[in-house]
Write a protein that holds these residues in place. Sequence first.
Motif, PDB file in Angstrom:
ATOM      1  N   LYS A 534       0.776  -1.226  -0.203  1.00 35.87           N
ATOM      2  CA  LYS A 534      -0.074  -0.151   0.077  1.00 35.87           C
ATOM      3  C   LYS A 534       0.975   1.256  -0.060  1.00 35.87           C
ATOM      4  O   LYS A 534       1.954   1.187   0.843  1.00 35.87           O
ATOM      5  N   LEU A 535       0.568   2.143  -0.834  1.00 38.04           N
ATOM      6  CA  LEU A 535       1.483   3.158  -1.047  1.00 38.04           C
ATOM      7  C   LEU A 535       1.143   4.235  -0.309  1.00 38.04           C
ATOM      8  O   LEU A 535      -0.007   4.463   0.461  1.00 38.04           O
ATOM      9  N   HIS A 536       2.239   4.867   0.674  1.00 39.92           N
ATOM     10  CA  HIS A 536       2.031   5.770   1.858  1.00 39.92           C
ATOM     11  C   HIS A 536       2.736   7.215   1.315  1.00 39.92           C
ATOM     12  O   HIS A 536       3.795   7.061   0.465  1.00 39.92           O
ATOM     13  N   ALA A 537       2.414   8.292   1.507  1.00 41.36           N
ATOM     14  CA  ALA A 537       3.060   9.719   1.006  1.00 41.36           C
ATOM     15  C   ALA A 537       3.115  10.702   2.134  1.00 41.36           C
ATOM     16  O   ALA A 537       2.503  10.531   3.000  1.00 41.36           O
ATOM     17  N   GLY A 538       4.015  11.380   1.950  1.00 46.53           N
ATOM     18  CA  GLY A 538       4.112  12.649   2.958  1.00 46.53           C
ATOM     19  C   GLY A 538       4.623  13.884   2.226  1.00 46.53           C
ATOM     20  O   GLY A 538       5.355  13.566   1.100  1.00 46.53           O
ATOM     21  N   VAL A 539       4.421  14.949   2.446  1.00 44.59           N
ATOM     22  CA  VAL A 539       4.820  16.314   1.912  1.00 44.59           C
ATOM     23  C   VAL A 539       5.264  17.179   2.847  1.00 44.59           C
ATOM     24  O   VAL A 539       5.221  17.048   4.034  1.00 44.59           O
ATOM     25  N   GLY A 540       6.183  18.165   2.393  1.00 40.83           N
ATOM     26  CA  GLY A 540       6.823  19.118   3.353  1.00 40.83           C
ATOM     27  C   GLY A 540       7.718  19.999   2.714  1.00 40.83           C
ATOM     28  O   GLY A 540       7.933  20.313   1.384  1.00 40.83           O
ATOM     29  N   MET A 541       8.480  20.787   3.714  1.00 39.27           N
ATOM     30  CA  MET A 541       9.204  21.519   3.197  1.00 39.27           C
ATOM     31  C   MET A 541      10.684  21.641   4.023  1.00 39.27           C
ATOM     32  O   MET A 541      10.660  21.205   5.464  1.00 39.27           O
ATOM     33  N   GLY A 542      11.789  21.986   3.261  1.00 41.77           N
ATOM     34  CA  GLY A 542      12.953  21.949   4.412  1.00 41.77           C
ATOM     35  C   GLY A 542      13.949  23.109   4.017  1.00 41.77           C
ATOM     36  O   GLY A 542      13.756  23.877   2.703  1.00 41.77           O
ATOM     37  N   ILE A 543      14.764  23.196   4.796  1.00 41.24           N
ATOM     38  CA  ILE A 543      15.791  24.563   4.560  1.00 41.24           C
ATOM     39  C   ILE A 543      17.023  23.777   4.849  1.00 41.24           C
ATOM     40  O   ILE A 543      17.398  23.327   5.912  1.00 41.24           O
ATOM     41  N   MET A 544      18.004  24.242   4.116  1.00 39.89           N
ATOM     42  CA  MET A 544      19.626  23.936   4.499  1.00 39.89           C
ATOM     43  C   MET A 544      20.552  25.176   4.836  1.00 39.89           C
ATOM     44  O   MET A 544      20.379  26.209   4.201  1.00 39.89           O
ATOM     45  N   LEU A 545      21.183  24.959   5.903  1.00 38.75           N
ATOM     46  CA  LEU A 545      22.064  26.000   6.415  1.00 38.75           C
ATOM     47  C   LEU A 545      23.282  25.581   6.234  1.00 38.75           C
ATOM     48  O   LEU A 545      23.858  24.540   6.770  1.00 38.75           O
ATOM     49  N   ASN A 546      24.307  26.459   5.932  1.00 44.57           N
ATOM     50  CA  ASN A 546      25.711  26.363   6.154  1.00 44.57           C
ATOM     51  C   ASN A 546      26.439  26.727   7.200  1.00 44.57           C
ATOM     52  O   ASN A 546      26.170  27.823   7.742  1.00 44.57           O
ATOM     53  N   THR A 547      26.898  25.749   7.911  1.00 47.62           N
ATOM     54  CA  THR A 547      27.395  26.116   9.085  1.00 47.62           C
ATOM     55  C   THR A 547      28.708  25.464   9.482  1.00 47.62           C
ATOM     56  O   THR A 547      29.296  25.028   8.477  1.00 47.62           O
ATOM     57  N   PRO A 548      29.678  26.084  10.420  1.00 45.17           N
ATOM     58  CA  PRO A 548      31.137  25.576  10.586  1.00 45.17           C
ATOM     59  C   PRO A 548      31.356  24.039  10.611  1.00 45.17           C
ATOM     60  O   PRO A 548      32.153  23.662  10.229  1.00 45.17           O
ATOM     61  N   PHE A 549      30.248  23.424  10.956  1.00 42.54           N
ATOM     62  CA  PHE A 549      30.390  21.930  10.935  1.00 42.54           C
ATOM     63  C   PHE A 549      29.966  21.146   9.686  1.00 42.54           C
ATOM     64  O   PHE A 549      29.855  19.804   9.509  1.00 42.54           O
ATOM     65  N   GLY A 550      29.501  22.105   8.631  1.00 44.54           N
ATOM     66  CA  GLY A 550      28.780  21.444   7.483  1.00 44.54           C
ATOM     67  C   GLY A 550      27.361  21.839   7.192  1.00 44.54           C
ATOM     68  O   GLY A 550      26.703  22.695   7.983  1.00 44.54           O
ATOM     69  N   PRO A 551      26.841  21.615   5.937  1.00 46.38           N
ATOM     70  CA  PRO A 551      25.503  21.785   5.762  1.00 46.38           C
ATOM     71  C   PRO A 551      24.277  21.152   6.730  1.00 46.38           C
ATOM     72  O   PRO A 551      24.692  19.875   6.912  1.00 46.38           O
ATOM     73  N   VAL A 552      23.572  21.919   7.267  1.00 47.38           N
ATOM     74  CA  VAL A 552      22.698  21.290   8.277  1.00 47.38           C
ATOM     75  C   VAL A 552      21.198  21.504   7.298  1.00 47.38           C
ATOM     76  O   VAL A 552      20.981  22.577   6.907  1.00 47.38           O
ATOM     77  N   ARG A 553      20.421  20.400   7.356  1.00 51.58           N
ATOM     78  CA  ARG A 553      18.956  20.416   6.851  1.00 51.58           C
ATOM     79  C   ARG A 553      17.995  19.946   8.090  1.00 51.58           C
ATOM     80  O   ARG A 553      18.309  19.192   8.775  1.00 51.58           O
ATOM     81  N   ILE A 554      17.231  21.054   7.826  1.00 52.13           N
ATOM     82  CA  ILE A 554      15.865  20.837   8.701  1.00 52.13           C
ATOM     83  C   ILE A 554      14.846  20.944   7.850  1.00 52.13           C
ATOM     84  O   ILE A 554      14.375  21.649   6.863  1.00 52.13           O
ATOM     85  N   ASP A 555      14.041  19.949   8.082  1.00 51.61           N
ATOM     86  CA  ASP A 555      12.723  19.396   7.408  1.00 51.61           C
ATOM     87  C   ASP A 555      11.429  19.417   8.317  1.00 51.61           C
ATOM     88  O   ASP A 555      11.458  18.910   9.593  1.00 51.61           O
TER      89      ASP A 555
END
Length: 573
Positions: A534-555
């Motif tokens: 059975k197919l399941h789905a999700g939708v959303g939005m994310g933002i990626m920030l450049n930090t001293p530790f590398g790129p960080v993604r928040i979704d």
Amino acid sequence: MPWRFFINTIFVLFLLISISSVSFAAETTLPSGYMKVTAFAVEGNKHVATEDILSAVPFRIGSMITPNDVQESLKSIYALGYFSDVKAKTKPFEDGVELIFEVTENPILEGILIQGNSVIPTDKILSIMNMPTGKIFNYNEMDKALKRVEDYYASQGYTAARIMDASLSPSGYLLVTIAEGKIQAIKILGNHRTVEHVIRRELTVKPGDIFNYNKVKADINKLYDMNIFSDVGVMFEPGTKPGEIFLDIDVKEKKTGSVTFGAGYSTAYSAIGMISLSDNNMFGRAQTMSIGLQFGAKQSYYSISFYDPNFNDHNMSFAANLYNYRTYGLLIGGYTTDEKTAGFNVSFGFPIFDKYTRQTITPGYERVHLSTTGTVNPNDQYDRPNGSYRSLTYTLSRDTRDQTRDPRQGYFASASISQTNGFLGGSSLYSFEKVIAEFRDYIPLDKSKEHVFAGRLMGGTSIVPSGKIMPVYYQYYVGGQGTVRGITDNKYYGRYFAIGNFEYRFPFIRGTRGALFTDIGDAWGGNSDWPNFKLHAGVGMGIMLNTPFGPVRIDGAYSSNHFKGYFGMGNPF
């Protein structure tokens, strides 16, 4: 004496006539420096029409002109491009002067000779120039043709290519000399800790190659992907030999050693704390060593890993990983379970066919112990064994992405098959094979490649021989970050799975990138048959920030009237 009288008389008459003439000329001369044009003429032209030549003259019959005006007219005629020399002269005509232009026409173009080219064929260059023979040579047409050639070189990435010389022989042959931008030497600048050889081995461009911006850009992305440089600059300057260049690669090293403390929250594992020690540039050789510790109310985990992207300088990658983790109260196969797992694996990667395709061989060993709260259904009991497992995985992959941190174009495809136990030994009851295929594609939506469509299709199946069992913890799980965002972590499981992830990535606030995404997928065939898909789905939005530790993604994702948040390093794929 009579003869003296006669001579004096003649002298007086001559003087009077001279004075009379000067007086007449003074009455008809124009203001100083001016002359009146009463006629035009052209001499020396055979193939260029007289009217075409005179059309370039900026004044007409009856104009009052100065020598400067004549010089300007000579420039205008020369600018037509048909002549190697243009002169002017005048002679009296009616009440002014006739202005005569003497032109020396270029010869008929008999042929074009190209020298110095190697990456662009001569036939292609001649077709781009499009200068037909049998016609009078024109310098303007030549300039346009040579500009088209340089533009074509640039469009193919050869931005250092230049037309060094173009000379026309008296017999009508045009000799074009091209300097394509041969790299005389490559200089590495800015590295203090990193061994120069480590940088050079990542470069596909070598001394003696023709400079190509596209290839150099790909090399720059490879250097960024090493994750040891904060900036990589490229410059080229004239070499000591005509037409050759020095290529300068200037790197700025970043701090690669780190001690990180962190905390987070997951719906599956509740609150967690994290400590990690790592160095991405051990001994200046781009080797990575990391030690990680994660602890919390429902999970503890530690690992030691080592990775060398170019083991022994033979373009072979080597990785080793030792780990031990425990989870408490984890929902596995519908039962609340405590799990203890310890193991290790090593990987060896080799290029095959070309630089984009690699094969990886990974042997591993793992020991698992489950402790389930409550009574387990007898039908599920054999799916939950304690024991040790030996595995061997073979992976074939092809990667044409322009970079791995934040791809803007290209694709990644991989297929792997793994054997657990079976001919490797171990428990004869718990023996199975897993086959996984994955395809990722990145399509730029504009020339700047800031707007990108990213898609991933991934699926897997299991091969369990008759009479054998595949433990539930080795089955596929779908739900949460990395599979289908928005639904409960690891909610669906089984011997088969399929997921699709689709993202539109775009520039957001300065220094960040945004993403709109849709995830679909399922895992099935755990304790039931194929029809349970059975197919399941999700939708959303994310933002990626450049930090001293590398790129960080928040979704943030929404599915079935539920909203869930996620935090991770870099893009999910």
